[in-house]
Design an enzyme around this catalytic site. Structure first.
Site, PDB file in Angstrom:
ATOM      1  N   ASN A  31       0.858  -1.202   0.000  1.00  0.00           N
ATOM      2  CA  ASN A  31       0.000   0.000   0.000  1.00  0.00           C
ATOM      3  C   ASN A  31       0.889   1.245   0.000  1.00  0.00           C
ATOM      4  O   ASN A  31       2.117   1.151   0.148  1.00  0.00           O
ATOM      5  CB  ASN A  31      -0.966  -0.012   1.184  1.00  0.00           C
ATOM      6  CG  ASN A  31      -0.263  -0.230   2.498  1.00  0.00           C
ATOM      7  OD1 ASN A  31       0.613   0.540   2.877  1.00  0.00           O
ATOM      8  ND2 ASN A  31      -0.604  -1.300   3.188  1.00  0.00           N
ATOM      9  N   GLY A  39      -3.160 -10.289   3.000  1.00  0.00           N
ATOM     10  CA  GLY A  39      -2.829 -10.855   1.695  1.00  0.00           C
ATOM     11  C   GLY A  39      -1.355 -11.181   1.546  1.00  0.00           C
ATOM     12  O   GLY A  39      -0.684 -11.598   2.491  1.00  0.00           O
ATOM     13  N   VAL A  40      -0.856 -10.942   0.349  1.00  0.00           N
ATOM     14  CA  VAL A  40       0.538 -11.275   0.063  1.00  0.00           C
ATOM     15  C   VAL A  40       1.483 -10.364   0.862  1.00  0.00           C
ATOM     16  O   VAL A  40       2.570 -10.777   1.261  1.00  0.00           O
ATOM     17  CB  VAL A  40       0.792 -11.230  -1.468  1.00  0.00           C
ATOM     18  CG1 VAL A  40       0.774  -9.847  -2.022  1.00  0.00           C
ATOM     19  CG2 VAL A  40       2.075 -11.943  -1.810  1.00  0.00           C
ATOM     20  N   ASP A  41       1.059  -9.150   1.126  1.00  0.00           N
ATOM     21  CA  ASP A  41       1.855  -8.210   1.924  1.00  0.00           C
ATOM     22  C   ASP A  41       2.094  -8.782   3.324  1.00  0.00           C
ATOM     23  O   ASP A  41       3.235  -8.802   3.828  1.00  0.00           O
ATOM     24  CB  ASP A  41       1.085  -6.869   2.007  1.00  0.00           C
ATOM     25  CG  ASP A  41       1.945  -5.699   2.433  1.00  0.00           C
ATOM     26  OD1 ASP A  41       3.152  -5.898   2.640  1.00  0.00           O
ATOM     27  OD2 ASP A  41       1.395  -4.593   2.563  1.00  0.00           O
ATOM     28  N   GLY A 130      -6.512  -8.813  -5.227  1.00  0.00           N
ATOM     29  CA  GLY A 130      -7.108  -9.262  -3.974  1.00  0.00           C
ATOM     30  C   GLY A 130      -7.948  -8.152  -3.371  1.00  0.00           C
ATOM     31  O   GLY A 130      -8.971  -7.740  -3.937  1.00  0.00           O
ATOM     32  N   VAL A 131      -7.486  -7.610  -2.248  1.00  0.00           N
ATOM     33  CA  VAL A 131      -8.193  -6.553  -1.521  1.00  0.00           C
ATOM     34  C   VAL A 131      -8.512  -5.359  -2.426  1.00  0.00           C
ATOM     35  O   VAL A 131      -9.569  -4.730  -2.284  1.00  0.00           O
ATOM     36  CB  VAL A 131      -7.332  -6.076  -0.318  1.00  0.00           C
ATOM     37  CG1 VAL A 131      -7.951  -4.873   0.359  1.00  0.00           C
ATOM     38  CG2 VAL A 131      -7.160  -7.196   0.676  1.00  0.00           C
ATOM     39  N   TYR A 132      -7.630  -5.030  -3.368  1.00  0.00           N
ATOM     40  CA  TYR A 132      -7.824  -3.850  -4.215  1.00  0.00           C
ATOM     41  C   TYR A 132      -8.853  -4.060  -5.331  1.00  0.00           C
ATOM     42  O   TYR A 132      -9.207  -3.120  -6.044  1.00  0.00           O
ATOM     43  CB  TYR A 132      -6.490  -3.348  -4.765  1.00  0.00           C
ATOM     44  CG  TYR A 132      -5.683  -2.518  -3.778  1.00  0.00           C
ATOM     45  CD1 TYR A 132      -6.137  -2.288  -2.472  1.00  0.00           C
ATOM     46  CD2 TYR A 132      -4.465  -1.950  -4.136  1.00  0.00           C
ATOM     47  CE1 TYR A 132      -5.393  -1.532  -1.564  1.00  0.00           C
ATOM     48  CE2 TYR A 132      -3.727  -1.185  -3.237  1.00  0.00           C
ATOM     49  CZ  TYR A 132      -4.189  -0.986  -1.958  1.00  0.00           C
ATOM     50  OH  TYR A 132      -3.446  -0.224  -1.070  1.00  0.00           O
TER      51      TYR A 132
HETATM   52  N1  AR6 Z   1       1.913 -15.784  -2.682  1.00  0.00           N
HETATM   53  C1  AR6 Z   1       1.415 -15.385  -3.882  1.00  0.00           C
HETATM   54  N2  AR6 Z   1       0.239 -14.736  -4.004  1.00  0.00           N
HETATM   55  C2  AR6 Z   1      -0.460 -14.496  -2.870  1.00  0.00           C
HETATM   56  C3  AR6 Z   1      -0.002 -14.877  -1.584  1.00  0.00           C
HETATM   57  C4  AR6 Z   1       1.244 -15.563  -1.517  1.00  0.00           C
HETATM   58  N3  AR6 Z   1       1.777 -15.955  -0.364  1.00  0.00           N
HETATM   59  N4  AR6 Z   1      -0.949 -14.486  -0.666  1.00  0.00           N
HETATM   60  C5  AR6 Z   1      -1.942 -13.890  -1.347  1.00  0.00           C
HETATM   61  N5  AR6 Z   1      -1.663 -13.895  -2.678  1.00  0.00           N
HETATM   62  P1  AR6 Z   1      -3.656  -8.779  -2.113  1.00  0.00           P
HETATM   63  P2  AR6 Z   1      -3.852  -6.170  -3.511  1.00  0.00           P
HETATM   64  C6  AR6 Z   1      -2.458 -13.346  -3.802  1.00  0.00           C
HETATM   65  O1  AR6 Z   1      -4.960  -8.557  -1.457  1.00  0.00           O
HETATM   66  O2  AR6 Z   1      -5.152  -6.546  -4.112  1.00  0.00           O
HETATM   67  C7  AR6 Z   1      -2.710  -5.569   1.508  1.00  0.00           C
HETATM   68  O3  AR6 Z   1      -3.333  -5.459   2.758  1.00  0.00           O
HETATM   69  C8  AR6 Z   1      -3.927 -13.118  -3.585  1.00  0.00           C
HETATM   70  O4  AR6 Z   1      -4.650 -14.341  -3.718  1.00  0.00           O
HETATM   71  O5  AR6 Z   1      -2.542  -9.334  -1.303  1.00  0.00           O
HETATM   72  O6  AR6 Z   1      -2.815  -5.517  -4.379  1.00  0.00           O
HETATM   73  C9  AR6 Z   1      -1.757  -4.423   1.223  1.00  0.00           C
HETATM   74  O7  AR6 Z   1      -1.174  -3.914   2.400  1.00  0.00           O
HETATM   75  C10 AR6 Z   1      -4.259 -12.129  -4.699  1.00  0.00           C
HETATM   76  O8  AR6 Z   1      -4.519 -12.814  -5.923  1.00  0.00           O
HETATM   77  O9  AR6 Z   1      -3.084  -7.406  -2.808  1.00  0.00           O
HETATM   78  C11 AR6 Z   1      -2.631  -3.399   0.553  1.00  0.00           C
HETATM   79  O10 AR6 Z   1      -3.285  -2.579   1.487  1.00  0.00           O
HETATM   80  C12 AR6 Z   1      -2.957 -11.350  -4.879  1.00  0.00           C
HETATM   81  O11 AR6 Z   1      -1.966 -12.056  -4.098  1.00  0.00           O
HETATM   82  C13 AR6 Z   1      -3.621  -4.246  -0.203  1.00  0.00           C
HETATM   83  O12 AR6 Z   1      -3.702  -5.491   0.498  1.00  0.00           O
HETATM   84  C14 AR6 Z   1      -3.006  -9.910  -4.422  1.00  0.00           C
HETATM   85  O13 AR6 Z   1      -3.930  -9.755  -3.359  1.00  0.00           O
HETATM   86  C15 AR6 Z   1      -3.171  -4.527  -1.619  1.00  0.00           C
HETATM   87  O14 AR6 Z   1      -4.190  -5.211  -2.296  1.00  0.00           O
END
Ligand code: AR6
Length: 182
Positions: A31, A39-41, A130-132
């Site tokens: 973010n 999520g991945v973060d 994901g979240v976004y």
């Molecule tokens: N390895 C690979 N992909 C993953 C993993 C992993 N370990 N875990 C989740 N994913 P998101 P965004 C996928 O929500 O939409 C955070 O809170 C997941 O299934 O992680 O860019 C940040 O701090 C999805 O397809 O990222 C920001 O505030 C993808 O990663 C916000 O979320 C991205 O989902 C960013 O949202």
């Protein structure tokens, strides 16, 4: 796991957890304040350990929050990867607010960081999907085209999309088969 050719480079898709993926740099879907999150973060912060938050805070203190499309590097700390490239994707607001341009820029920014830091292999999550809330059927072709373009330009040798679920992997594979060559 599957590889497609893009000029001299390789574009791979893997059904994998990015925190254990063997790449020189892994990309975080961060973010604007690099403040960590879910999520991945969350997974990357957990795996990289306690040195990562202060490194992120130092970046934001120096330059201010990141705009959608920007990326900043930190060391990988406890990760196997040498670097984490923290990229900020756009929040989906219907598609008419510059989201496609910002998402393409997020991928591009990471390829340019790879070039600048001598990183040959890097791994991406599905930024913003994901979240976004970015629709994956719109994000996948855009991301794949942007990665293929950067690889053809020689910014990196291998770029991997690591898809966390089997369903996401199949979706990305369908798009890759349509727009890339084996
Ligand atoms: N390895 C690979 N992909 C993953 C993993 C992993 N370990 N875990 C989740 N994913 P998101 P965004 C996928 O929500 O939409 C955070 O809170 C997941 O299934 O992680 O860019 C940040 O701090 C999805 O397809 O990222 C920001 O505030 C993808 O990663 C916000 O979320 C991205 O989902 C960013 O949202």
């Amino acid at each position: 796991m599957i590889r497609f050719r893009a000029g001299e480079g390789l574009l791979g898709l893997a059904h994998a957890d990015i925190t254990t993926f063997p790449a020189e740099a892994v990309v975080n879907a961060a973010n604007a304040h690099l403040a960590g999150g879910g999520g991945v973060d969350g997974a990357i912060h957990q795996a990289a350990g306690p040195q990562l938050p202060p490194a992120c805070r130092a970046i934001v203190a120096r330059r201010g929050p990141l705009e959608a499309g920007e990326a900043e590097p930190t060391p990988g700390f406890a990760l196997q990867a040498r670097y984490i490239f923290h990229a900020v994707g756009p929040i989906w607001r219907g598609g008419g607010h510059g989201e496609p341009q910002a998402l393409a820029r997020a991928y591009r920014s990471c390829l340019e960081l790879a070039r600048a830091h001598g990183v040959r292999t890097l791994a991406f999550p599905a930024i913003s999907c994901g979240v976004y809330g970015y629709p994956v059927d719109l994000a996948a072709p855009l991301a794949l085209a942007e990665l293929a373009r950067g690889l053809r330009e020689g910014l990196a040798e291998e770029a991997w999309m690591t898809l966390y679920s089997a369903q996401a992997y199949e979706t990305w594979l369908g798009h890759a088969r349509r727009i890339l060559k084996d």
